[in-house]
Scaffold this motif. Structure first.
Motif, PDB file in Angstrom:
ATOM      1  N   PRO A   1       0.849  -1.195   0.000  1.00 47.23           N
ATOM      2  CA  PRO A   1       0.000   0.000   0.000  1.00 47.23           C
ATOM      3  C   PRO A   1       0.887   1.250   0.000  1.00 47.23           C
ATOM      4  O   PRO A   1       1.960   1.255   0.615  1.00 47.23           O
ATOM      5  N   PRO A   2       0.478   2.313  -0.685  1.00 46.88           N
ATOM      6  CA  PRO A   2       1.302   3.526  -0.750  1.00 46.88           C
ATOM      7  C   PRO A   2       1.740   4.028   0.620  1.00 46.88           C
ATOM      8  O   PRO A   2       2.870   4.508   0.772  1.00 46.88           O
ATOM      9  N   ARG A   3       0.857   3.930   1.613  1.00 49.28           N
ATOM     10  CA  ARG A   3       1.245   4.442   2.929  1.00 49.28           C
ATOM     11  C   ARG A   3       2.393   3.639   3.529  1.00 49.28           C
ATOM     12  O   ARG A   3       3.262   4.200   4.218  1.00 49.28           O
ATOM     13  N   ILE A   4       2.405   2.339   3.293  1.00 52.55           N
ATOM     14  CA  ILE A   4       3.497   1.514   3.813  1.00 52.55           C
ATOM     15  C   ILE A   4       4.807   1.895   3.133  1.00 52.55           C
ATOM     16  O   ILE A   4       5.855   2.030   3.792  1.00 52.55           O
ATOM     17  N   ARG A   5       4.757   2.087   1.822  1.00 52.34           N
ATOM     18  CA  ARG A   5       5.978   2.543   1.126  1.00 52.34           C
ATOM     19  C   ARG A   5       6.446   3.867   1.697  1.00 52.34           C
ATOM     20  O   ARG A   5       7.657   4.095   1.869  1.00 52.34           O
ATOM     21  N   HIS A   6       5.518   4.767   1.990  1.00 57.61           N
ATOM     22  CA  HIS A   6       5.881   6.079   2.536  1.00 57.61           C
ATOM     23  C   HIS A   6       6.552   5.925   3.898  1.00 57.61           C
ATOM     24  O   HIS A   6       7.551   6.616   4.182  1.00 57.61           O
ATOM     25  N   LEU A   7       6.037   5.046   4.746  1.00 62.45           N
ATOM     26  CA  LEU A   7       6.627   4.848   6.074  1.00 62.45           C
ATOM     27  C   LEU A   7       8.073   4.379   5.973  1.00 62.45           C
ATOM     28  O   LEU A   7       8.918   4.733   6.804  1.00 62.45           O
ATOM     29  N   TYR A   8       8.362   3.586   4.955  1.00 62.83           N
ATOM     30  CA  TYR A   8       9.729   3.088   4.772  1.00 62.83           C
ATOM     31  C   TYR A   8      10.598   4.051   3.958  1.00 62.83           C
ATOM     32  O   TYR A   8      11.796   3.812   3.806  1.00 62.83           O
ATOM     33  N   GLY A   9       9.985   5.085   3.418  1.00 65.97           N
ATOM     34  CA  GLY A   9      10.746   6.007   2.589  1.00 65.97           C
ATOM     35  C   GLY A   9      11.062   5.451   1.220  1.00 65.97           C
ATOM     36  O   GLY A   9      12.053   5.852   0.585  1.00 65.97           O
ATOM     37  N   ILE A  10      10.242   4.535   0.737  1.00 70.04           N
ATOM     38  CA  ILE A  10      10.451   3.941  -0.587  1.00 70.04           C
ATOM     39  C   ILE A  10       9.841   4.851  -1.647  1.00 70.04           C
ATOM     40  O   ILE A  10       8.628   5.068  -1.667  1.00 70.04           O
TER      41      ILE A  10
END
Length: 314
Positions: free
Chosen positions: A230-239
């Motif tokens: 999910p986009p939010r998970i990528r954002h949390l990791y800085g991906i």
């Protein structure tokens, strides 16, 4: 001569859980994805990292977990019972409390236990969500009826590990609403260690370059996993995820889905390569990791081999 009947498992051969989890495209990707997303749940991550014997060999832990899960998904009742008994023994000792604050919802001192019904449900939720996501992308879209059947099979799977039925929503739509709400809530939090480990697992951080063709296979796996997050998970990791990444992800997914169409003229060996247990592949990864660690190279540089208690002498 009489044909020896195969011992049945807990799930029928035509059950949705077997149909989904027997696809190698799912078996080789869902576990990594589930760990990457599941790391945002501090109680699950800390509870595991503080009690595992594999802090220096995280891919070996992934292989062990994958084999245990697969024994219940695809194995006979004897194989499943052996895996379940092993897991229950390990889980009985996983009890503790967060040593530090992990976001507003998880202050220091918050207790956790592997046998807590809600944490068992969340483990199931991350696993189911990842299996469903990878099947949709890499095999075909599930129908509404198939999603419901898969959900009910997963609830049964979690019950075998000890989760009470009351810990899970009654049906798939209720599960999906609740889980998606959770993923958009402010409960998600990555501890410093969770962010580091998850970044390695997702391929966002790489420690070493592998020899061909392992490097190419690894890059493809990372592309599949990152694109499914999910986009939010990528954002949390800085991906960072741009248009080129998305197009490459879709093209790779499309090629794998096409292979699963199994055209009439396709070699029989192709069908065999697409389905079956994924445990042997995970075991190869684990052996490579163990060889590397014995040679003095850290599997995930920067991850302290000591847990919090060992580091702080508490």
């Amino acid at each position: 001569m009489a044909v020896r009947q195969r011992e049945p498992g807990y799930f029928a051969d035509d059950s949705m859980i077997r149909r989904v989890m027997s696809k190698r495209a799912v078996g080789l990707t869902y576990g990594v994805r589930a760990l990457v997303i599941g790391a945002v749940h501090p109680l699950l991550f800390v509870g595991t990292s503080e009690h595992t014997a594999h802090r220096t060999t995280p891919y070996t832990r992934l292989a062990v977990t994958g084999a245990l899960f697969e024994a219940v998904f695809l194995g006979t009742k004897t194989e499943a019972d052996r895996a379940l008994a092993f897991t229950r023994r390990k889980h009985a000792t996983v009890v503790g409390a967060l040593p530090e604050d992990a976001g507003a919802h998880h202050p220091a001192g918050t207790s956790y236990a592997a046998l807590d019904p809600h944490l068992m449900y969340m483990t199931m939720a991350f696993t189911l969500d990842s299996a469903e996501a990878m099947y949709d992308r890499l095999v075909r879209d599930l129908t509404s009826t198939e999603r419901e059947d898969l959900y009910q099979d997963y609830v049964r799977w979690a019950e075998l590990f000890g989760m009470p039925r009351s810990a899970a929503p009654a049906d798939y739509p209720s599960f999906r609403r609740g889980f998606d709400t959770y993923l958009h809530s402010d409960e998600l939090f990555l501890t410093e260690e969770a962010a580091l480990v998850g970044s390695y697992l997702a391929g966002h951080r790489k420690a070493y370059r592998l020899p061909a063709p392992a490097e190419q296979v690894g890059s493809a796996l990372y592309l599949l996993v990152q694109g499914s997050l999910p986009p939010r998970i990528r954002h949390l990791y800085g991906i960072e995820w741009g248009l080129a990444d998305e197009l490459a992800h879709r093209a790779l997914c499309r090629s794998i889905r096409t292979a699963h169409l199994a055209p009439p003229l396709a070699p029989r060996v192709l069908a065999g390569a697409l389905a079956g247990p994924s445990t042997p592949s995970y075991q190869l990864l684990a052996r490579r990791e163990q060889h590397m660690v014995r040679a003095g190279r850290a599997s995930m540089p920067g991850v302290d081999p000591r847990n919090w208690i060992q580091r702080h002498g508490a």
